[in-house]
Design an enzyme around this catalytic site. Structure first.
Site, PDB file in Angstrom:
ATOM      1  N   HIS A  96       6.098  13.247   3.482  1.00  0.00           N
ATOM      2  CA  HIS A  96       4.821  12.687   3.023  1.00  0.00           C
ATOM      3  C   HIS A  96       3.670  13.584   3.447  1.00  0.00           C
ATOM      4  O   HIS A  96       3.692  14.165   4.536  1.00  0.00           O
ATOM      5  CB  HIS A  96       4.600  11.286   3.595  1.00  0.00           C
ATOM      6  CG  HIS A  96       5.609  10.298   3.127  1.00  0.00           C
ATOM      7  ND1 HIS A  96       5.425   9.526   2.001  1.00  0.00           N
ATOM      8  CD2 HIS A  96       6.828   9.979   3.612  1.00  0.00           C
ATOM      9  CE1 HIS A  96       6.500   8.764   1.826  1.00  0.00           C
ATOM     10  NE2 HIS A  96       7.363   9.027   2.783  1.00  0.00           N
ATOM     11  N   GLU A 108       4.607   9.652  -6.062  1.00  0.00           N
ATOM     12  CA  GLU A 108       5.934   9.845  -5.494  1.00  0.00           C
ATOM     13  C   GLU A 108       6.664  10.945  -6.249  1.00  0.00           C
ATOM     14  O   GLU A 108       6.709  10.940  -7.488  1.00  0.00           O
ATOM     15  CB  GLU A 108       6.744   8.548  -5.571  1.00  0.00           C
ATOM     16  CG  GLU A 108       6.205   7.428  -4.704  1.00  0.00           C
ATOM     17  CD  GLU A 108       7.207   6.297  -4.572  1.00  0.00           C
ATOM     18  OE1 GLU A 108       8.337   6.562  -4.101  1.00  0.00           O
ATOM     19  OE2 GLU A 108       6.874   5.156  -4.954  1.00  0.00           O
TER      20      GLU A 108
END
Length: 280
Positions: free
Chosen positions: A165, A213
């Protein structure tokens, strides 16, 4: 024809494929995942969760002390190590089918190791808390998006929650535009791609976020992303361990705590909304 279910956690939605002994799908091919996740010609979803016993999944499940394995694919068919909203939906299905006992802690094997689920009040339909494990806080990096023909970039913190991330704080969530394309990132830092979270502060212990994502595009929610956001925010705040944070996402709210023993606990809803059969 084979069975499927549809579920979501804070509107991060998934197609579930019951395949307990690996006899229905064998290898889960990317083309089938893309067909299932297609929102016009398929069932629609941000990804596919195959419900399979750990002993049947092969090398990915080796050495993991859990009966069930969450075999997760992004909507483009690519494999992902972990899905925080998905593991709650996965657990909800197991509990509703009587495959696990919701009055006890439920381990689920994943490509990012075993995650342990706790059902609120021991009920099969209660909120679910997941022990997401120990976060890895890595280097600072940067991300960029193109908005109205202009490139905008932000500093970001690399946080690994079993998958990668990049967390960036922004002044306004509208500043990042529609997020139709994956934000630009340093491929040497993220060779397998990255989930990118953009964050604004709402109040002490309270932030809101949007996420792109890898393999799925912008989604209504990302559980591992919310965990990464909490870690980055808590570090920026100098917050004491065991401080609870509220993370608002377009699809709902998750509550996350970084415990004194270095675990990330994520709590939120999970629902199964439909089931049927398909030949996609």
């Amino acid at each position: 024809m084979y069975p499927f279910l549809k579920g979501h956690g804070t509107e991060n939605d998934f197609v579930l494929l019951p395949d307990p002994d690996g006899a229905v799908h064998g290898e889960l091919y990317a083309a089938r995942v893309r067909a299932l996740c297609d929102r016009r010609a398929g069932i629609g979803g941000d990804g596919v969760l195959r419900v399979i016993r750990t002993r049947a999944v092969g090398e990915a499940g080796a050495g993991q002390d859990a009966e069930w394995f969450m075999d997760y694919r992004n909507s483009d068919g690519s494999i992902s190590e972990m899905c925080g909203n998905g593991v709650r939906v996965f657990g909800r299905h197991l509990a509703q089918q009587g495959l696990v006992d919701p009055t006890r802690r439920v381990p689920v094997a994943t490509r990012a190791g075993v995650k342990v689920l706790t059902f609120a009040g021991g009920a099969a339909d209660g909120e679910i808390t997941v022990d997401m494990g120990i976060p890895k806080v890595l280097e600072e990096t940067s991300v960029a998006v193109r908005v109205d023909g202009r490139v905008r970039s932000w500093h970001a913190l690399h946080v690994d929650m079993g998958n990668p991330h990049a967390v960036a704080f922004v002044d306004d969530l509208d500043d990042i535009g529609p997020l139709l394309e994956a934000p630009a990132h340093d491929a040497s830092v993220y060779p397998a791609g990255v989930n990118v979270e953009f964050v604004v502060r709402r109040a002490p212990g309270h932030v809101a976020m949007r996420v792109h994502e890898r393999g799925s595009g912008e989604t209504r929610s990302c559980g591992t992303g919310a965990c990464a956001v909490m870690v980055a925010t808590a570090l920026a705040d100098g917050a004491a361990r065991d401080t609870a944070y509220r993370i608002d996402l377009p699809g709902g709210t998750l509550r996350i705590t970084w415990t004194a023993d270095d675990r990330i606990l994520m709590s939120g809803p999970a629902v199964v909304v439909a089931e049927g059969v398909t030949d996609l």
